[in-house]
Scaffold this motif. Structure first.
Motif, PDB file in Angstrom:
ATOM      1  N   ASP A   1       0.823  -1.212   0.000  1.00  0.00           N
ATOM      2  CA  ASP A   1       0.000   0.000   0.000  1.00  0.00           C
ATOM      3  C   ASP A   1       0.858   1.263   0.000  1.00  0.00           C
ATOM      4  N   SER A   2       1.843   1.343   0.849  1.00  0.00           N
ATOM      5  CA  SER A   2       2.669   2.557   0.938  1.00  0.00           C
ATOM      6  C   SER A   2       3.916   2.478   0.073  1.00  0.00           C
ATOM      7  N   LYS A   3       4.052   1.366  -0.659  1.00  0.00           N
ATOM      8  CA  LYS A   3       5.216   1.150  -1.544  1.00  0.00           C
ATOM      9  C   LYS A   3       6.531   1.446  -0.829  1.00  0.00           C
ATOM     10  N   PRO A   4       6.828   0.670   0.215  1.00  0.00           N
ATOM     11  CA  PRO A   4       8.022   0.961   1.022  1.00  0.00           C
ATOM     12  C   PRO A   4       9.306   0.461   0.368  1.00  0.00           C
ATOM     13  N   PHE A   5      10.402   1.114   0.737  1.00  0.00           N
ATOM     14  CA  PHE A   5      11.733   0.590   0.429  1.00  0.00           C
ATOM     15  C   PHE A   5      12.077  -0.406   1.532  1.00  0.00           C
ATOM     16  N   LEU A   6      12.223  -1.668   1.175  1.00  0.00           N
ATOM     17  CA  LEU A   6      12.462  -2.708   2.162  1.00  0.00           C
ATOM     18  C   LEU A   6      13.864  -2.640   2.730  1.00  0.00           C
ATOM     19  N   ASP A   7      14.823  -2.273   1.904  1.00  0.00           N
ATOM     20  CA  ASP A   7      16.202  -2.168   2.373  1.00  0.00           C
ATOM     21  C   ASP A   7      16.988  -1.319   1.379  1.00  0.00           C
ATOM     22  N   THR A   8      17.956  -0.581   1.888  1.00  0.00           N
ATOM     23  CA  THR A   8      18.856   0.213   1.053  1.00  0.00           C
ATOM     24  C   THR A   8      20.283  -0.047   1.520  1.00  0.00           C
ATOM     25  N   ASN A   9      21.136  -0.424   0.602  1.00  0.00           N
ATOM     26  CA  ASN A   9      22.527  -0.744   0.932  1.00  0.00           C
ATOM     27  C   ASN A   9      23.458   0.345   0.410  1.00  0.00           C
ATOM     28  N   TYR A  10      24.323   0.836   1.312  1.00  0.00           N
ATOM     29  CA  TYR A  10      25.263   1.915   0.990  1.00  0.00           C
ATOM     30  C   TYR A  10      26.675   1.337   0.974  1.00  0.00           C
ATOM     31  N   MET A  11      27.408   1.578  -0.121  1.00  0.00           N
ATOM     32  CA  MET A  11      28.716   0.949  -0.277  1.00  0.00           C
ATOM     33  C   MET A  11      29.769   1.951  -0.740  1.00  0.00           C
ATOM     34  N   PRO A  12      30.381   2.715   0.169  1.00  0.00           N
ATOM     35  CA  PRO A  12      31.539   3.527  -0.210  1.00  0.00           C
ATOM     36  C   PRO A  12      32.803   2.679  -0.198  1.00  0.00           C
ATOM     37  N   SER A  13      33.771   3.039  -1.042  1.00  0.00           N
ATOM     38  CA  SER A  13      35.024   2.272  -1.082  1.00  0.00           C
ATOM     39  C   SER A  13      36.167   3.167  -1.540  1.00  0.00           C
ATOM     40  N   PHE A  14      37.378   2.801  -1.102  1.00  0.00           N
ATOM     41  CA  PHE A  14      38.618   3.440  -1.544  1.00  0.00           C
ATOM     42  C   PHE A  14      39.519   2.331  -2.077  1.00  0.00           C
ATOM     43  N   PHE A  15      40.111   2.556  -3.253  1.00  0.00           N
ATOM     44  CA  PHE A  15      40.902   1.474  -3.822  1.00  0.00           C
ATOM     45  C   PHE A  15      41.897   1.991  -4.847  1.00  0.00           C
ATOM     46  N   TYR A  16      42.863   1.160  -5.137  1.00  0.00           N
ATOM     47  CA  TYR A  16      43.828   1.378  -6.212  1.00  0.00           C
ATOM     48  C   TYR A  16      43.329   0.620  -7.435  1.00  0.00           C
ATOM     49  N   TYR A  17      43.389   1.286  -8.612  1.00  0.00           N
ATOM     50  CA  TYR A  17      42.837   0.651  -9.812  1.00  0.00           C
ATOM     51  C   TYR A  17      43.630   1.064 -11.040  1.00  0.00           C
ATOM     52  N   VAL A  18      44.065   0.078 -11.824  1.00  0.00           N
ATOM     53  CA  VAL A  18      44.643   0.332 -13.144  1.00  0.00           C
ATOM     54  C   VAL A  18      43.964  -0.628 -14.124  1.00  0.00           C
ATOM     55  N   PRO A  19      43.404  -0.121 -15.217  1.00  0.00           N
ATOM     56  CA  PRO A  19      42.694  -0.985 -16.161  1.00  0.00           C
ATOM     57  C   PRO A  19      43.614  -1.787 -17.060  1.00  0.00           C
ATOM     58  N   ASN A  20      44.891  -1.424 -17.092  1.00  0.00           N
ATOM     59  CA  ASN A  20      45.816  -2.072 -18.025  1.00  0.00           C
ATOM     60  C   ASN A  20      47.169  -2.268 -17.356  1.00  0.00           C
ATOM     61  N   THR A  21      47.437  -3.476 -16.926  1.00  0.00           N
ATOM     62  CA  THR A  21      48.735  -3.798 -16.337  1.00  0.00           C
ATOM     63  C   THR A  21      49.640  -4.368 -17.435  1.00  0.00           C
ATOM     64  N   ASP A  22      50.867  -4.682 -17.064  1.00  0.00           N
ATOM     65  CA  ASP A  22      51.795  -5.281 -18.031  1.00  0.00           C
ATOM     66  C   ASP A  22      51.539  -6.774 -18.233  1.00  0.00           C
ATOM     67  N   TRP A  23      50.659  -7.324 -17.436  1.00  0.00           N
ATOM     68  CA  TRP A  23      50.345  -8.744 -17.557  1.00  0.00           C
ATOM     69  C   TRP A  23      49.238  -8.913 -18.601  1.00  0.00           C
ATOM     70  N   ARG A  24      49.424  -9.868 -19.500  1.00  0.00           N
ATOM     71  CA  ARG A  24      48.447 -10.123 -20.557  1.00  0.00           C
ATOM     72  C   ARG A  24      48.030 -11.593 -20.530  1.00  0.00           C
ATOM     73  N   VAL A  25      46.752 -11.822 -20.760  1.00  0.00           N
ATOM     74  CA  VAL A  25      46.195 -13.173 -20.824  1.00  0.00           C
ATOM     75  C   VAL A  25      45.398 -13.281 -22.118  1.00  0.00           C
ATOM     76  N   GLY A  26      45.750 -14.245 -22.949  1.00  0.00           N
ATOM     77  CA  GLY A  26      45.064 -14.407 -24.223  1.00  0.00           C
ATOM     78  C   GLY A  26      45.212 -13.211 -25.140  1.00  0.00           C
ATOM     79  N   GLY A  27      46.314 -12.494 -25.010  1.00  0.00           N
ATOM     80  CA  GLY A  27      46.553 -11.333 -25.848  1.00  0.00           C
ATOM     81  C   GLY A  27      45.940 -10.050 -25.341  1.00  0.00           C
ATOM     82  N   ASN A  28      45.109 -10.107 -24.287  1.00  0.00           N
ATOM     83  CA  ASN A  28      44.450  -8.917 -23.744  1.00  0.00           C
ATOM     84  C   ASN A  28      45.057  -8.539 -22.397  1.00  0.00           C
ATOM     85  N   ALA A  29      45.153  -7.234 -22.145  1.00  0.00           N
ATOM     86  CA  ALA A  29      45.726  -6.741 -20.898  1.00  0.00           C
ATOM     87  C   ALA A  29      44.820  -7.085 -19.719  1.00  0.00           C
ATOM     88  N   VAL A  30      45.419  -7.288 -18.572  1.00  0.00           N
ATOM     89  CA  VAL A  30      44.700  -7.592 -17.332  1.00  0.00           C
ATOM     90  C   VAL A  30      44.664  -6.340 -16.467  1.00  0.00           C
TER      91      VAL A  30
END
Length: 425
Positions: free
Chosen positions: A252-281
């Motif tokens: 009836d009141s169309k409630p939100f049953l649950d809401t999940n909040y996910m902040p994060s801090f991280f190191y990220y590189v989309p292209n390393t020197d390692w390759r698998v099957g010809g594609n960068a990891v």
């Protein structure tokens, strides 16, 4: 606007607004003369430390006429999440203010401009005095290639160093490796400092309780380095935020049953020197907090350390596979101490599809409890296949198992089927 840009050795940028072809026609044709305007564009990645000239190709399309050339072109440079910088591009080619062209003749004129040294990353270029669309360029100073020390021959051997042989033999010169990118999906763009992270979507349908789900997610590169391909730790730190809301549209009141909040801090590189099957990891590793923002008996929260490699298999210009397992260790789970029984220690994401076509993604979790698992299957299809110019994707989702929401991590959901719209996938 009268200062000489060539009077001091400053950093210069190749500013090429390919869209200026239309509006420059007016400047080059003060009378009824017509000209065909073509610009020779640079690559999308530009080294701001190397002088680069805008190459303007003017071709006469009528009888012999005079064409007036603009002395200065003004442009605005707007970096991601930064202030606008005004830059003037001055004509560098030593030609008079007017040139004469017969039908079919052409002339090339170069323009050069300064760029503020604090500009980095993706930059939007707008022509100030022209009704011309903007363009995006990437400012990045490439890393210098490491110079190998020459191997000296033993004393008295009479042999020359290998470096001398390489210099004397042209075919032994260092090779340049070209990387071919596949960005033929109109929904995909070059990533700026603020970009998508997890899929963003809204779906609704049928299920036990939460028959609708909304997920928002983005990531922010905290520092923009001079070299966009830098692997240094501080150059690749990200903050990300994901929020998933589970909604009951049938109540009836169309409630939100649950809401999940996910902040994060991280190191990220989309292209390393390692390759698998010809594609960068690629690789991501860092810290993530997840909670549902409630108190009392319904409060749920976990803190984890995670590592997530990104593997790609196949030709990325066609249908191809990806595999990105997210492995984590719990560092705090006192509000739900048995969560590993239902969620386990990893999310295993498989995808198959094509960048500008359909794609299916499967996220699998397996808890330490023998009967505990979850399966989230998602199918997306570009909407511009139905209507050109439309962004986003048609999305269908099927979920079964434990832990779709953090509140009910230890309760099994038999099934949920939802359909909706995805901004990113």
């Amino acid at each position: 606007m009268s200062h000489n840009l060539r009077s001091a050795p400053r950093r210069t940028l190749p500013i090429v607004t390919a869209s200026a072809m239309l509006s420059l026609t007016a400047a080059l044709a003060p009378t009824i003369a017509r000209a065909d305007i073509n610009l020779v564009p640079p690559g999308r990645t530009i080294d701001p430390a190397v002088p680069f000239r805008l190459s303007l190709m003017v071709t006469g399309e009528a009888e012999s006429r005079s064409y007036a050339l603009p002395e200065v072109l003004r442009v605005n440079l707007t970096p991601d999440l930064g202030a606008v910088a005004r830059v003037e591009l001055r004509r560098e080619t030593p030609v008079p203010d007017q040139i004469n062209l017969r039908q079919g003749e052409f002339r090339r004129i170069d323009y050069v401009g300064e760029v503020p040294p604090n500009l980095r990353g993706r930059v939007r270029v707008d022509a100030v005095d022209m009704d011309a669309p903007a363009m995006l360029v990437q400012l990045s100073t490439p890393r210098e290639a490491a110079v190998a020390e020459p191997m000296l021959p033993p004393a008295g051997s009479g042999e020359r160093p290998a470096q001398a042989d390489a210099a004397a033999t042209p075919d032994r010169a260092p090779a340049t490796v070209l990387t071919v990118r596949s960005d033929n999906d109109p929904n995909r763009q070059d990533e700026g400092r603020l970009s998508f992270y997890e899929p963003m979507f809204f779906v609704a349908g049928a299920g036990v309780d939460a028959n609708a789900q909304i997920q928002l997610s983005f990531k922010l590169r905290l520092y923009e380095p001079a070299d966009k391909n830098s692997r240094r730790f501080l150059d690749n730190l990200y903050f990300a935020y994901t929020q998933a809301a589970f909604w009951d549209l049938t109540a009836d009141s169309k409630p939100f049953l649950d809401t999940n909040y996910m902040p994060s801090f991280f190191y990220y590189v989309p292209n390393t020197d390692w390759r698998v099957g010809g594609n960068a990891v690629g690789i991501a590793a860092g810290y993530e907090h997840e909670s549902n923002g409630k108190d009392g008996s319904e409060s749920r929260s976990i803190d984890t350390l995670f590592v997530r490699p990104y593997f790609t298999f196949g030709d990325t210009s066609d249908f191809y596979w990806t595999f990105s397992p997210k492995l984590y260790a719990y560092i705090e789970k006192s509000e739900n101490p048995d969560i590993q029984k239902y969620r386990g220690y990893g999310d295993f994401r498989f995808t198959y599809g094509k960048n500008d076509d359909w794609q299916t993604a499967w996220v699998l979790r397996k808890g330490t409890k023998s009967s505990a698992f979850s399966s989230d299957l998602q199918f997306t299809y570009p909407l511009n296949k139905f209507l050109p110019g439309l962004s986003g994707y048609l999305m269908a989702q099927y979920f079964t198992g434990y832990g779709e929401s953090l509140l009910n991590y230890n309760q099994r959901e038999p099934w949920s089927v939802r359909v909706g719209y995805a901004i990113s996938r």
